[in-house]
Design a protein around this motif. Structure first.
Motif, PDB file in Angstrom:
ATOM      1  N   ALA A   1     -25.176 -18.388  18.862  1.00 36.76           N
ATOM      2  CA  ALA A   1     -25.439 -19.807  19.109  1.00 36.76           C
ATOM      3  C   ALA A   1     -24.146 -20.564  19.374  1.00 36.76           C
ATOM      4  CB  ALA A   1     -26.175 -20.416  17.921  1.00 36.76           C
ATOM      5  N   LEU A   2     -23.151 -20.375  18.520  1.00 29.66           N
ATOM      6  CA  LEU A   2     -21.915 -21.133  18.651  1.00 29.66           C
ATOM      7  C   LEU A   2     -21.114 -20.703  19.888  1.00 29.66           C
ATOM      8  CD1 LEU A   2     -20.824 -21.434  14.933  1.00 29.66           C
ATOM      9  CD2 LEU A   2     -21.931 -23.136  16.378  1.00 29.66           C
ATOM     10  N   ALA A   3     -21.245 -19.445  20.278  1.00 31.37           N
ATOM     11  CA  ALA A   3     -20.571 -19.008  21.500  1.00 31.37           C
ATOM     12  C   ALA A   3     -21.167 -19.702  22.723  1.00 31.37           C
ATOM     13  CB  ALA A   3     -20.682 -17.493  21.651  1.00 31.37           C
ATOM     14  N   ALA A   4     -22.420 -20.108  22.621  1.00 32.21           N
ATOM     15  CA  ALA A   4     -23.100 -20.779  23.731  1.00 32.21           C
ATOM     16  C   ALA A   4     -23.060 -22.300  23.598  1.00 32.21           C
ATOM     17  CB  ALA A   4     -24.555 -20.319  23.800  1.00 32.21           C
ATOM     18  N   ARG A   5     -22.470 -22.810  22.535  1.00 27.41           N
ATOM     19  CA  ARG A   5     -22.425 -24.271  22.337  1.00 27.41           C
ATOM     20  C   ARG A   5     -21.587 -24.910  23.435  1.00 27.41           C
ATOM     21  NH1 ARG A   5     -19.431 -27.046  17.180  1.00 27.41           N
ATOM     22  NH2 ARG A   5     -21.330 -26.898  15.934  1.00 27.41           N
TER      23      ARG A   5
END
Length: 548
Positions: A286-290
């Protein structure tokens, strides 16, 4: 001119603390928290490390929805005090270095609001157009936000002779924010509170606030932001937008000129999926895609908020995993999508796991948001039904009513938690001077965060490492570089930390315990990480002498 080119961007590195005046401290001993009680606890919040105080609704209200059913946008509910008490809270908070933001709840009103009472009295009333009416409900209706409580979004009003729309409870008619007069009224409300010294607003349910006749008018959101900045160069809007990342971006605006900050609901929900699986990959993905944001915008990271822990951005199977792990009983769930428990009870009071989660929150790029009582490990009250379970009185001491009030328990605005998480076991007084307490730990995190500006300003990279249970990331900014490791599993791991963009012999300083180590010539170091362990490191530049 871009709005983000002006003003003080204080929200980029704010430590936000959310509280309900009603349940924080009862100073006059009538059973209900009040503004005077809050004023006497601002030194405590400053000591904790808070830099921004978020006050949940304290406006006059019938109290059917914890104050979010507002009956007067310009007042203070008499149970909590008066406007003079509010101004004193703002002044004292600013003296302690804290900003103050308040809830802006303008997607609906209470059905007891004078506007709605006038609107339903006559079709010729000028207030009729403040709300959304229909002779017959449309066949194609959006679902109500509380589908297990309300049958739909339209209710017939006998006095008005028409149906009115309500996206939430039936006693909360929707305002028509597409109407010019409603927008002018909202502008006056915003201006009023800014004149009293607030620094911004937490905007409730933003998608519904700008929903005018079924189409979301982002031009209005930009106009509202300009209105705030015009009145206060450093004013901000923290928006509640529970949508996937790509849709959230629309609410920041193309030039970062709509919402100033948004809660990261998707990251929060993936955090709980990672906790349930003891596998960090859902969060890491998720955070890599934020999405990256404009310089003047920010993400707000949180562990728990004041309503249910919503899981509606996950698949049904993913929700079931989290329910099985953290809400195995039906009474712990709500609306088919959420959980009415706080973190300590969900994690069965495991101090290692609880501390790991808060360490993670403070280390993520963005601004951390605490909900009152999180700093001492308060839990929900399982004897209270619904979302109100997570709003028990603040537990100040092990004395009567947890030090919240001196009245007999039957007169309290909400019952005190009575189980193993009650005041006898969890309170501020016992933890304040205990160096090993959760309170001291969270305070240390807040101050470390404030000393690491790169967390608020820098860019994050998720680091590769061999263990699915470990989340590793680095944040680089103009002020330096932070590396953080967090273990979602109960057993220890040895982590090969590799920084390939640093010179040989680079030193790293443990931010949490001041231990210093040196990377080898290839930028490598083996890090021991305990079960549910956490480590923060600052990468020191050559010759740098810096405190942790």
């Amino acid at each position: 001119m871009r709005i983000t080119d002006t003003g003080d961007l204080w929200w980029k590195t704010a430590v936000v603390y959310c509280l309900d005046v009603e349940t924080y401290l009862d100073w006059n001993d009538d059973g209900t928290g009040d503004l005077e009680g809050l004023a006497h606890r601002l030194d405590y919040l400053a000591e904790l490390g808070v830099t921004c105080l978020w006050l949940m609704p304290f406006y006059p209200s019938p109290g059917k929805d914890n104050g979010y059913d507002v009956a007067d946008f310009y007042g203070v509910d008499p149970r909590f005090g008066h406007l003079g008490d509010f101004v004193e809270v703002v002044r004292t908070a600013k003296d302690r270095g804290m900003r103050v933001i308040v809830d802006l709840v303008v997607n609906h009103t209470s059905d007891q609001h004078p506007w709605f009472r006038a609107a339903r009295a006559s079709r010729s009333s000028p207030y009729r157009d403040y709300y959304v009416w229909a002779d017959e409900p449309p066949e194609d209706q959006p679902p109500n936000m509380f589908p297990d409580v309300e049958e739909g979004v339209w209710t017939f009003d006998e006095r008005a002779g028409q149906y009115y729309r309500h996206s939430f409870y039936g006693h909360q008619p929707d305002l028509d924010t597409g109407a010019l007069r409603v927008r002018e009224e909202i502008s006056k409300v915003v201006g009023f509170w800014l004149e009293l010294g607030v620094d911004g607003f937490r905007v409730d349910s933003v998608p519904h606030t700008i929903d005018a006749g079924g189409s979301r008018e982002h031009t209005y959101l930009r106009s509202l932001r300009r209105d705030i900045v015009r009145r206060s160069g450093s004013g901000m809007m923290l928006g509640e937008v529970n949508l996937p990342y790509e849709e959230q971006l629309d609410f920041f605006g193309e030039n970062g000129d709509e919402l100033t900050m948004q809660f990261d609901f998707f990251g929060n929900q993936r955090l709980y999926l990672a906790l349930a699986r003891q596998d960090a990959r859902p969060l890491a993905e998720a955070l890599a895609a934020r999405p990256a944001l404009d310089r003047g915008n920010q993400w707000a990271n949180f562990v728990r908020n004041h309503d249910e822990l919503t899981l509606d951005l996950l698949t049904q199977d993913e929700r079931e995993e989290i329910f099985a792990a953290f809400a195995p009983e039906e009474r712990m769930r709500i609306h088919g999508r959420g959980i009415v428990r706080r973190l300590p009870s969900m994690l069965e009071g495991d101090p290692r796991r609880i501390r790991m989660v808060y360490s993670l929150m403070f280390s993520l790029p963005g601004a951390p948001v605490l909900y009152y009582g999180e700093e001492i490990g308060m839990a929900e009250n399982p004897e209270v039904a619904g979302r109100s379970a997570v709003r028990p009185p603040m537990q100040w001491s092990a004395t009567k009513n947890g030090g919240f009030s001196a009245v007999r328990p039957s007169r309290l605005v909400a019952p005190v938690v009575a189980d193993g998480f009650g005041p006898a076991h969890v309170n501020v007084a016992d933890q304040r001077y205990d160096p090993d307490s959760l309170l001291r730990f969270v305070s240390a995190l807040a101050h470390r965060y404030r000393n690491a500006a790169e967390i608020g300003w820098g860019e994050m990279t998720v680091l590769e490492q061999p263990h699915p249970c470990v989340f590793a990331h680095t944040i680089r900014g103009e002020t330096g570089q932070i590396v953080a490791l967090h273990n979602f599993a109960p057993d220890g791991r040895s982590i090969p930390l590799v920084l390939d963009d640093v010179p040989p012999g680079t030193r790293i300083l443990d931010v949490l315990d001041a231990d210093e180590q040196v990377l080898d010539d290839e930028g490598r170091l083996e890090i021991a990480l305990e079960g549910y362990g956490y480590r923060w490191f600052r990468v020191l530049r050559e010759g740098e002498k810096r405190l942790a």
